[in-house]
Design a protein around this motif. Sequence first.
Motif, mmCIF file in Angstrom:
data_model
loop_
_atom_site.group_PDB
_atom_site.id
_atom_site.type_symbol
_atom_site.label_atom_id
_atom_site.label_comp_id
_atom_site.label_asym_id
_atom_site.label_seq_id
_atom_site.Cartn_x
_atom_site.Cartn_y
_atom_site.Cartn_z
ATOM 1 N N LEU A 50 0.865 -1.190 0.000
ATOM 2 C CA LEU A 50 0.000 0.000 0.000
ATOM 3 C C LEU A 50 0.896 1.232 0.000
ATOM 4 O O LEU A 50 2.014 1.198 0.510
ATOM 5 N N TYR A 51 0.387 2.310 -0.581
ATOM 6 C CA TYR A 51 1.124 3.573 -0.539
ATOM 7 C C TYR A 51 0.365 4.549 0.335
ATOM 8 O O TYR A 51 -0.856 4.651 0.248
ATOM 9 N N ALA A 52 1.122 5.260 1.182
ATOM 10 C CA ALA A 52 0.515 6.281 2.026
ATOM 11 C C ALA A 52 0.702 7.634 1.355
ATOM 12 O O ALA A 52 1.776 7.931 0.826
ATOM 13 N N VAL A 53 -0.366 8.420 1.354
ATOM 14 C CA VAL A 53 -0.288 9.757 0.784
ATOM 15 C C VAL A 53 -0.622 10.789 1.863
ATOM 16 O O VAL A 53 -1.323 10.488 2.831
ATOM 17 N N ASP A 54 -0.102 12.010 1.655
ATOM 18 C CA ASP A 54 -0.414 13.080 2.599
ATOM 19 C C ASP A 54 -1.732 13.748 2.201
ATOM 20 O O ASP A 54 -2.410 13.292 1.275
ATOM 21 N N SER A 55 -2.068 14.837 2.886
ATOM 22 C CA SER A 55 -3.389 15.447 2.697
ATOM 23 C C SER A 55 -3.614 15.988 1.282
ATOM 24 O O SER A 55 -4.753 16.146 0.856
ATOM 25 N N VAL A 56 -2.514 16.270 0.528
ATOM 26 C CA VAL A 56 -2.706 16.761 -0.842
ATOM 27 C C VAL A 56 -2.423 15.673 -1.885
ATOM 28 O O VAL A 56 -2.352 15.950 -3.085
ATOM 29 N N GLY A 57 -2.280 14.435 -1.430
ATOM 30 C CA GLY A 57 -2.131 13.327 -2.373
ATOM 31 C C GLY A 57 -0.706 13.028 -2.802
ATOM 32 O O GLY A 57 -0.485 12.213 -3.691
ATOM 33 N N ASN A 58 0.266 13.685 -2.176
ATOM 34 C CA ASN A 58 1.662 13.371 -2.507
ATOM 35 C C ASN A 58 2.117 12.112 -1.775
ATOM 36 O O ASN A 58 1.670 11.833 -0.661
ATOM 37 N N LEU A 59 3.023 11.373 -2.431
ATOM 38 C CA LEU A 59 3.535 10.126 -1.846
ATOM 39 C C LEU A 59 4.261 10.400 -0.529
ATOM 40 O O LEU A 59 5.174 11.216 -0.476
ATOM 41 N N ALA A 60 3.837 9.713 0.526
ATOM 42 C CA ALA A 60 4.461 9.910 1.845
ATOM 43 C C ALA A 60 5.148 8.646 2.337
ATOM 44 O O ALA A 60 6.135 8.717 3.066
ATOM 45 N N GLY A 61 4.647 7.465 1.939
ATOM 46 C CA GLY A 61 5.237 6.239 2.454
ATOM 47 C C GLY A 61 4.846 4.991 1.696
ATOM 48 O O GLY A 61 3.910 5.001 0.895
ATOM 49 N N VAL A 62 5.609 3.918 1.959
ATOM 50 C CA VAL A 62 5.339 2.590 1.404
ATOM 51 C C VAL A 62 5.067 1.661 2.570
ATOM 52 O O VAL A 62 5.797 1.678 3.561
ATOM 53 N N ILE A 63 4.008 0.867 2.466
ATOM 54 C CA ILE A 63 3.658 -0.097 3.516
ATOM 55 C C ILE A 63 3.587 -1.474 2.879
ATOM 56 O O ILE A 63 2.700 -1.731 2.056
ATOM 57 N N SER A 64 4.544 -2.336 3.225
ATOM 58 C CA SER A 64 4.590 -3.684 2.635
ATOM 59 C C SER A 64 3.998 -4.701 3.604
ATOM 60 O O SER A 64 3.713 -4.384 4.758
ATOM 61 N N ARG A 65 3.864 -5.934 3.128
ATOM 62 C CA ARG A 65 3.354 -7.009 3.976
ATOM 63 C C ARG A 65 4.205 -7.186 5.223
ATOM 64 O O ARG A 65 3.687 -7.338 6.334
ATOM 65 N N LYS A 66 5.542 -7.162 5.011
ATOM 66 C CA LYS A 66 6.433 -7.370 6.155
ATOM 67 C C LYS A 66 6.335 -6.224 7.167
ATOM 68 O O LYS A 66 6.447 -6.453 8.369
ATOM 69 N N ASP A 67 6.137 -5.020 6.674
ATOM 70 C CA ASP A 67 5.958 -3.875 7.588
ATOM 71 C C ASP A 67 4.743 -4.117 8.487
ATOM 72 O O ASP A 67 4.778 -3.848 9.696
ATOM 73 N N LEU A 68 3.675 -4.638 7.890
ATOM 74 C CA LEU A 68 2.437 -4.874 8.650
ATOM 75 C C LEU A 68 2.594 -6.054 9.602
ATOM 76 O O LEU A 68 2.108 -6.011 10.738
ATOM 77 N N LEU A 69 3.316 -7.095 9.157
ATOM 78 C CA LEU A 69 3.557 -8.248 10.032
ATOM 79 C C LEU A 69 4.402 -7.836 11.236
ATOM 80 O O LEU A 69 4.115 -8.211 12.375
ATOM 81 N N ARG A 70 5.459 -7.033 10.972
ATOM 82 C CA ARG A 70 6.341 -6.578 12.047
ATOM 83 C C ARG A 70 5.546 -5.773 13.075
ATOM 84 O O ARG A 70 5.699 -5.964 14.287
ATOM 85 N N ALA A 71 4.666 -4.914 12.573
ATOM 86 C CA ALA A 71 3.870 -4.073 13.472
ATOM 87 C C ALA A 71 2.887 -4.911 14.283
ATOM 88 O O ALA A 71 2.466 -4.508 15.372
ATOM 89 N N SER A 72 2.522 -6.068 13.730
ATOM 90 C CA SER A 72 1.529 -6.913 14.397
ATOM 91 C C SER A 72 2.133 -7.776 15.504
ATOM 92 O O SER A 72 1.415 -8.337 16.320
ATOM 93 N N LEU A 73 3.472 -7.905 15.505
ATOM 94 C CA LEU A 73 4.131 -8.665 16.573
ATOM 95 C C LEU A 73 4.071 -7.832 17.848
ATOM 96 O O LEU A 73 4.091 -6.610 17.801
ATOM 97 N N GLY A 74 4.034 -8.512 18.980
ATOM 98 C CA GLY A 74 3.936 -7.754 20.229
ATOM 99 C C GLY A 74 2.481 -7.397 20.470
ATOM 100 O O GLY A 74 1.604 -7.781 19.701
ATOM 101 N N ASN A 75 2.225 -6.644 21.518
ATOM 102 C CA ASN A 75 0.821 -6.426 21.848
ATOM 103 C C ASN A 75 0.367 -4.970 21.680
ATOM 104 O O ASN A 75 -0.302 -4.405 22.500
#
Length: 154
Positions: A50-75
Amino acid sequence: YNDKFKAKRNPETILYQTVNNYKAHPIVVGKSTSVYDAIVQLFLEDVGTLYAVDSVGNLAGVISRKDLLRASLGNQNLTELPVSVIMTRMPNIITISPEESLFEAAKKMIQNHIDSLPVVREADGQENTYLLVGRITKTTITRAYLEIMDEKSD
Ligand code: ADP
């Protein structure tokens, strides 16, 4: 259209086609979207990035599967955690422009060990500010490879 016709007659030129002719729609989320909602979006849209955009639609970030899995570890509470905390952000994002070739895209993905590239146009005058216009993935390159092999077997 004409470019694609030429590519069919000269298979080797498929890899020199522009990214613009092969790009797919980017799936975007706002950068304050929660990690939980981003995971839901990943499944709904059936994409790996997924790509994250800011309030005017400019590219702000990249969110990959591994980024989401890493964030899901821990509580951590994933409904309270914004994707902006876990995403790869500008200026560390590897991008490609619509005028570059599929060959360039393949090289960038392999050299940087990433599965996809955001296709961007420079927003006028602002350094490191890009408008998101598409995405290229390893699947795009695999599809081009099939076109080449189909042509060779005719
Ligand atoms: P996955 O995490 O599903 O294996 P990737 O290999 O594409 O997918 O991503 C690996 C890491 O690289 C992640 O942290 C991701 O945020 C980052 N990443 C993905 N695409 C890009 C890009 N175009 N530019 C910079 N970093 C990227």
